[in-house]
Design a protein around this motif. Structure first.
Motif, PDB file in Angstrom:
ATOM      1  N   GLY B 129       0.799  -1.226   0.000  1.00 49.27           N
ATOM      2  CA  GLY B 129       0.000   0.000   0.000  1.00 49.27           C
ATOM      3  C   GLY B 129       0.828   1.271   0.000  1.00 49.27           C
ATOM      4  N   GLU B 130       2.150   1.118  -0.123  1.00 50.42           N
ATOM      5  CA  GLU B 130       2.995   2.310  -0.095  1.00 50.42           C
ATOM      6  C   GLU B 130       3.617   2.463  -1.483  1.00 50.42           C
ATOM      7  OE1 GLU B 130       6.766   3.870   2.450  1.00 50.42           O
ATOM      8  OE2 GLU B 130       5.603   2.203   3.268  1.00 50.42           O
ATOM      9  N   THR B 131       3.494   3.677  -2.050  1.00 44.75           N
ATOM     10  CA  THR B 131       3.990   3.875  -3.390  1.00 44.75           C
ATOM     11  C   THR B 131       5.400   4.447  -3.335  1.00 44.75           C
ATOM     12  OG1 THR B 131       1.778   4.251  -4.179  1.00 44.75           O
ATOM     13  CG2 THR B 131       3.550   5.011  -5.589  1.00 44.75           C
ATOM     14  N   ARG B 132       6.290   3.798  -4.060  1.00 46.10           N
ATOM     15  CA  ARG B 132       7.680   4.286  -4.072  1.00 46.10           C
ATOM     16  C   ARG B 132       8.060   4.595  -5.510  1.00 46.10           C
ATOM     17  NH1 ARG B 132      10.392   2.453   0.686  1.00 46.10           N
ATOM     18  NH2 ARG B 132       8.764   1.565   2.022  1.00 46.10           N
ATOM     19  N   THR B 133       8.651   5.727  -5.695  1.00 44.35           N
ATOM     20  CA  THR B 133       9.078   6.114  -7.029  1.00 44.35           C
ATOM     21  C   THR B 133      10.403   5.456  -7.335  1.00 44.35           C
ATOM     22  OG1 THR B 133       8.427   8.253  -6.167  1.00 44.35           O
ATOM     23  CG2 THR B 133       8.941   8.146  -8.511  1.00 44.35           C
ATOM     24  N   LEU B 134      10.558   5.072  -8.590  1.00 45.30           N
ATOM     25  CA  LEU B 134      11.815   4.461  -8.993  1.00 45.30           C
ATOM     26  C   LEU B 134      12.816   5.564  -9.307  1.00 45.30           C
ATOM     27  CD1 LEU B 134      10.390   1.617 -11.232  1.00 45.30           C
ATOM     28  CD2 LEU B 134      11.348   1.442  -8.935  1.00 45.30           C
ATOM     29  N   PRO B 135      14.089   5.230  -9.255  1.00 46.53           N
ATOM     30  CA  PRO B 135      15.097   6.269  -9.518  1.00 46.53           C
ATOM     31  C   PRO B 135      14.970   6.836 -10.929  1.00 46.53           C
ATOM     32  CG  PRO B 135      16.139   4.174  -8.911  1.00 46.53           C
ATOM     33  CD  PRO B 135      14.694   3.927  -8.935  1.00 46.53           C
ATOM     34  N   GLU B 136      15.554   7.963 -11.114  1.00 46.59           N
ATOM     35  CA  GLU B 136      15.524   8.645 -12.415  1.00 46.59           C
ATOM     36  C   GLU B 136      16.965   8.710 -12.916  1.00 46.59           C
ATOM     37  OE1 GLU B 136      13.577  11.136 -15.369  1.00 46.59           O
ATOM     38  OE2 GLU B 136      12.820   9.725 -13.900  1.00 46.59           O
ATOM     39  N   PRO B 137      17.304   8.346 -14.099  1.00 44.18           N
ATOM     40  CA  PRO B 137      16.449   7.681 -15.090  1.00 44.18           C
ATOM     41  C   PRO B 137      16.212   6.223 -14.721  1.00 44.18           C
ATOM     42  CG  PRO B 137      18.691   7.767 -15.879  1.00 44.18           C
ATOM     43  CD  PRO B 137      18.706   8.468 -14.559  1.00 44.18           C
ATOM     44  N   PHE B 138      15.228   5.634 -15.393  1.00 43.60           N
ATOM     45  CA  PHE B 138      14.953   4.219 -15.153  1.00 43.60           C
ATOM     46  C   PHE B 138      14.735   3.534 -16.488  1.00 43.60           C
ATOM     47  CE2 PHE B 138      11.669   0.903 -14.523  1.00 43.60           C
ATOM     48  CZ  PHE B 138      12.448   0.012 -13.817  1.00 43.60           C
ATOM     49  N   PHE B 139      15.645   2.635 -16.784  1.00 42.31           N
ATOM     50  CA  PHE B 139      15.514   1.883 -18.035  1.00 42.31           C
ATOM     51  C   PHE B 139      15.377   0.406 -17.734  1.00 42.31           C
ATOM     52  CE2 PHE B 139      18.507   5.364 -19.057  1.00 42.31           C
ATOM     53  CZ  PHE B 139      17.727   6.044 -19.953  1.00 42.31           C
TER      54      PHE B 139
END
Lengths: 684, 305
Positions: B129-139
């Motif tokens: 239930g916890e949203t985590r953003t992926l690093p930038e950039p992400f390929f």
């Protein structure tokens, strides 16, 4: 029982509305019971659709139909003839909606709706009705679209739009057919209720009848002049003359004179002496015009004195008026030339003289004595007439639409007591006095005046312009017209009825006349009148004769082959036009100049045999040329760079310069490729 | 900047021999912010290419070998109970990185594939239930074996659509083959490569791609390609608007690699195959490559009417 066909919901609403609107014009004329029954039947059908009621069973339907037939029979006394027939059709049509069990029945209702709509034109042909019928037709089409597009899920407005588009697309074709399809005279005569169909002047006149007519603003006829329009004081439209007076009523002729063969001369008949003398004496026509007349149900036509026409079926009567061979039961138009005859060219036959001086053997003694006395005092006919007119002008006579009732000796009572009257009273008294003095005199009935409509430059003559005046025989001049009403109320002739009445402190026609005086309303009514005029002239007046005239102007010569060819060409042309319009609407935006230039280059390379596919890019073209024509490769490279600037790069370069370069490089490339043999050819 | 990118391409080429076109496409795919699918038989250098790309852009990367018993948690991560602090804390999975090598993605079950592909599209992961953003950039660079191989779960069309490009490497030429055999292990070479470009520079070129000019004529060409794919009957289903947007982005990236600040139809034509081949199914049979070639040949580059 078979499964009930359920009309799709969208289609049903349009269908019911179309049925209601198609029957509405008929309901307005129909007997009262229909006004109730038809809406109730339609409501029933509506509730069936909603699931509140059931369709009636066989027995109920049969009973309803029998009752409808009997009720129609009771109301009209017959089932035949247009009115009863249409009434029966409308009830049966409403009943049919309660019988829509199958898809087939729905189609029957739609076709019936079209038929009922068409019958509207039996009774009413004005532009407004036509627009109304067009609108209902769109609804019918929307219902038809809805029934067929049940699955498509388009909205009912979508169906309406499509229906409207269908009708609009059919319009041009309709116009072609209207103009070109040969018109035949009716195969049978539609006999509408004769009493109701007759309007305007009647063949006799009693006090009070013309003033009744003057309360109506219905159009009588319109006149379109070639050249000058005569001033109001000369606009006396003769319709017929009354020569026989029975003490109260003036009528056309005594029974013993009506059968005179030489009375009316029709174009294809032998020329009687009186007509020949008129023909030989006439000079240049004074007025030329075209009259477009409303339906009257009578034979006489209206024109300025002395009229001649070349219209077939229309003759000139001895009393200088036009007579149609048949009763005018639809809009009728005819061209007239009116001539003036300053001296008497035809004699006065003895029977004619006797008819026009005859008076009832008794009654109106005071008037007779006064006339005889004044005639003796005056010394001549002319002087006597002048004195009479002066007398009407100076004595306190009143011009009114509502004269008091007159006693048995109507002329005596009018002249010596009431002195209040309308044109029929003055003309009647005037003619009576002339006859009493032994001068042949008769009443002329018709219309006086007419309103000039600047939009169409035509005269509009309405029923309230109805007028009677007097014609007297003076041996040197022949029949001379006198208007005693003009002596009493000069403004009647100059400015029309409203002005004349208000001079005498009276208002004509109440509300309607008040409206007529309003400038905004009068402009509006001029516009609608103009519309009506154009409609009568070009649509209703388009009959066999005018069709022949137009077709011979269009085709040079009218024969079946030419009409067939014209029909095919015009019909095909219209279809192509509509098609072209549809294509044009869905066209893609035009090409830019550089795209066209690219196309030219592509054609050049194709002609030179450079192998290219549809999808070859500009760079691909360069590469292909480098293989086929190495000498032109440089030019193509430069061309491609210019093209790229125009089509793909950010704008920056001068487009005009690029354009010139593109053209120049293409021409150079063309030359280079022509000079150099293809590499592949060499290899081969 | 374009020069730096070109140097990166050259550096990768020195490791993956004879595949310059594919390498350029791969780099273009990255600077167009797209995920890349490399499809080929085992041992053709797919993984080596992925390693080299990660190294040359000095990206933080992880590699996951997909297997049929893998679970979504193996990629996304898992919450574990810390008895000392008496609470759950997230042990991040391999997806939390800048470049993820998903080796043999078609060996995993659809459930696991789905977890990855969702992360690819959203560029974020939701765990407990916890949203985590992926690093930038992400390929994501995924490799897969052709589906004719045993024990694979082919990616469904909807998931293939998430990859901007699909490329395949193919057998090396004779000369390359000899060079390959003579040299040292390519995988080791890749792992020891020096970075050519920093992450910041990579991000900068990604921003630059967006600014490459696409003229109305070019947009019109792409639109007609899309329309033709839908209306011509060549394919069972036409290209999606996402495919159209991807095509334009890839063409921009390709133009940038070529040193241009505007897109030409040639750029579109080059990237059309890699961008659309995996999204299209020819209706008349035949491989996807022949279908896209047909598409290219039947749509005029410049509007004729």
């Amino acid at each position: 029982m078979a499964r009930l066909y359920q009309v799709p919901h969208h289609a049903f609403m349009w269908l019911l509305l179309a049925v209601l609107m198609a029957t509405l014009p008929h309901l307005m004329r129909a007997p009262g019971w229909m006004m109730v029954v038809v809406p109730v039947l339609l409501c029933w059908r509506f509730l069936v659709q909603r699931g509140r009621l059931r369709m009636p069973g066989k027995i109920i339907r049969a009973t309803l139909m029998v009752v409808a037939v009997l009720a129609t029979l009771y109301s009209y006394g017959t089932l035949l003839g247009p009115e009863a027939g249409v009434a029966l059709l409308v009830v049966a049509f409403a009943l049919k909606t309660l019988e829509m069990f199958r898809l087939r029945d729905a189609y029957v209702v739609i076709i019936l709706a079209c038929f009922v709509l068409a019958t509207t034109f039996l009774f009413n042909r004005d532009p407004l009705t036509t627009v109304y019928v067009g609108v209902v037709l769109v609804l019918v089409m929307a219902a038809l679209v809805g029934i067929n597009h049940a699955q498509s899920g388009a909205s009912s407005w979508g169906h309406l739009r499509l229906g409207g588009a269908l009708v609009l697309q059919a319009l041009p074709l309709m116009m072609v057919l209207f103009v070109l399809v040969p018109r035949f005279p009716p195969l049978w005569n539609m006999q509408l209720n004769p009493e109701r169909a007759r309007t305007g002047m009647s063949d006799s006149m009693a006090p009070g009848e013309i003033s009744n007519l003057s309360r109506s603003a219905e159009p009588a006829f319109r006149v379109e002049f070639e050249g000058e329009v005569p001033p109001p004081a000369l606009r006396y439209w003769r319709g017929l003359t009354y020569s026989w007076f029975d003490g109260r009523r003036w009528s056309q002729a005594a029974p013993q004179h009506t059968a005179r063969l030489e009375y009316v001369r029709f174009p294809d008949e032998a020329t009687p002496p009186w007509y020949a003398s008129l023909l030989s004496a006439r000079g240049e026509p004074e007025w030329r015009y075209r009259v477009i007349m409303e339906r009257t149900g009578r034979q006489w036509l209206y024109a300025l004195s002395v009229p001649f026409t070349d219209k077939s079926g229309v003759g000139v009567a001895r009393d200088k008026r036009l007579v149609s061979r048949f009763e005018i039961d639809s809009t009728f138009d005819y061209r007239v030339e009116s001539y003036r005859f300053p001296v008497a060219v035809e004699g006065l036959e003895e029977w004619e003289r006797q008819l026009n001086v005859s008076l009832p053997s008794s009654g109106n003694l005071r008037t007779r004595r006064l006339a005889e006395q004044w005639h003796q005092e005056a010394g001549s006919d002319r002087a006597f007439i002048d004195r009479l007119l002066r007398w009407f002008n100076e004595e306190p006579f009143f011009y009114t639409l509502e004269p008091p009732l007159l006693a048995e000796d109507t002329v005596d009572d009018f002249i010596f007591r009431s002195r209040r009257g309308f044109c029929e009273h003055y003309s009647s008294a005037f003619a009576f006095m002339l006859r009493a003095a032994g001068i042949p005199a008769r009443i002329v009935a018709g219309y006086q005046g007419g309103e000039l409509n600047r939009l169409g430059n035509h005269l509009m003559v309405r029923q309230y312009d109805a007028h009677v005046w007097v014609e007297a025989w003076l041996p040197a001049q022949g029949w001379v017209e006198f208007d005693p009403t003009a002596a009493v109320a000069p403004s009647r002739v100059e400015f029309g009825l409203d002005q004349a009445l208000s001079d005498f402190g009276e208002q004509a026609g109440g509300f309607g006349a008040n409206l007529r005086r309003n400038p905004l309303f009068s402009r509006l009514s001029h516009m609608t009148d103009y519309m009506d005029f154009v409609w009568s002239k070009w649509v209703l007046g388009y009959n066999q004769d005018s069709q022949f005239e137009i077709l011979s102007r269009l085709l040079g010569q009218v024969n079946p082959q030419r009409i067939a060819v014209a029909l095919v060409l015009a019909g095909g042309g219209v279809v192509l036009l509509v098609l072209g319009w549809v294509l044009w609407r869905s066209r893609t935006p035009g090409l830019s100049w550089w795209q066209k230039e690219h196309g030219r280059m592509l054609r050049l390379l194709n002609n030179r045999g450079v192998p290219l596919t549809q999808g070859t890019s500009p760079q691909g073209m360069v590469d292909a040329v480098a293989v086929s024509y190495p000498s032109a490769a440089r030019l193509l490279q430069d061309w491609q760079r210019c093209y790229e600037h125009m089509a793909y790069r950010r704008p920056g370069q001068d487009p005009e310069l690029l354009r010139r370069q593109l053209v120049l490089l293409r021409r150079k490339a063309a030359v280079a490729m022509r000079g150099a043999p293809r590499l592949m050819d060499k290899e081969a | 900047m374009a020069v730096a990118i070109v140097r990166a391409v050259e550096a990768v080429s020195s490791v993956v021999l004879g595949k310059e076109e594919q390498i350029r496409l791969a780099v273009a795919c990255m600077i167009a912010r797209g995920h890349l699918l490399i499809e080929d038989l085992p041992g053709m250098g797919k993984t080596t290419l992925a390693h080299a790309l990660a190294k040359v852009f000095s990206l933080d990367y992880r590699r996951v070998q997909f297997t049929s018993d893998m679970l979504p948690a193996d990629i996304l991560g898992v919450s574990v109970f810390d008895p000392e602090r008496r609470e759950f804390h997230l042990r991040q999975g391999p997806v939390f990185t800048q470049l993820l090598l998903a080796d043999e993605i078609n060996r995993a079950t659809p459930k696991t594939q789905g977890a990855l592909l969702e992360a690819m599209e959203e560029r974020q992961v939701t765990l407990d239930g916890e949203t985590r953003t992926l690093p930038e950039p992400f390929f994501v660079i995924a490799t897969q074996n052709p589906i004719t191989q045993a024990g694979t779960f082919p990616l469904p069309e909807s998931q293939l659509d998430r990859f901007l490009m699909r490329i395949s490497l193919g057998y090396p030429s004779a000369e390359t083959e000899r060079e390959l055999l003579a040299g040292s292990d390519r995988r080791d070479q890749a792992l020891s490569m020096k970075p050519v470009l920093g992450v910041a520079e990579l991000m900068q070129s990604m921003a630059q791609v967006e600014k490459v000019h696409a003229s109305p004529d070019l947009i019109d060409y792409i639109q007609r390609l899309m329309a033709h794919s839908r209306n011509s009957g060549l394919f069972t289903a036409g290209l999606s608007p996402r495919a159209g947007l991807g095509l334009l982005r890839a063409a921009r990236a390709w133009a940038l690699l070529a040193g241009n600040d505007y897109v030409t139809p040639e750029d579109v034509q080059v990237v059309l195959g890699p961008v659309t081949a995996h999204r299209l199914q020819g209706s008349a049979g035949g491989g996807p490559e022949s279908s896209t070639r047909q598409l290219l040949e039947s749509v005029p580059v410049v509007r004729r009417h």
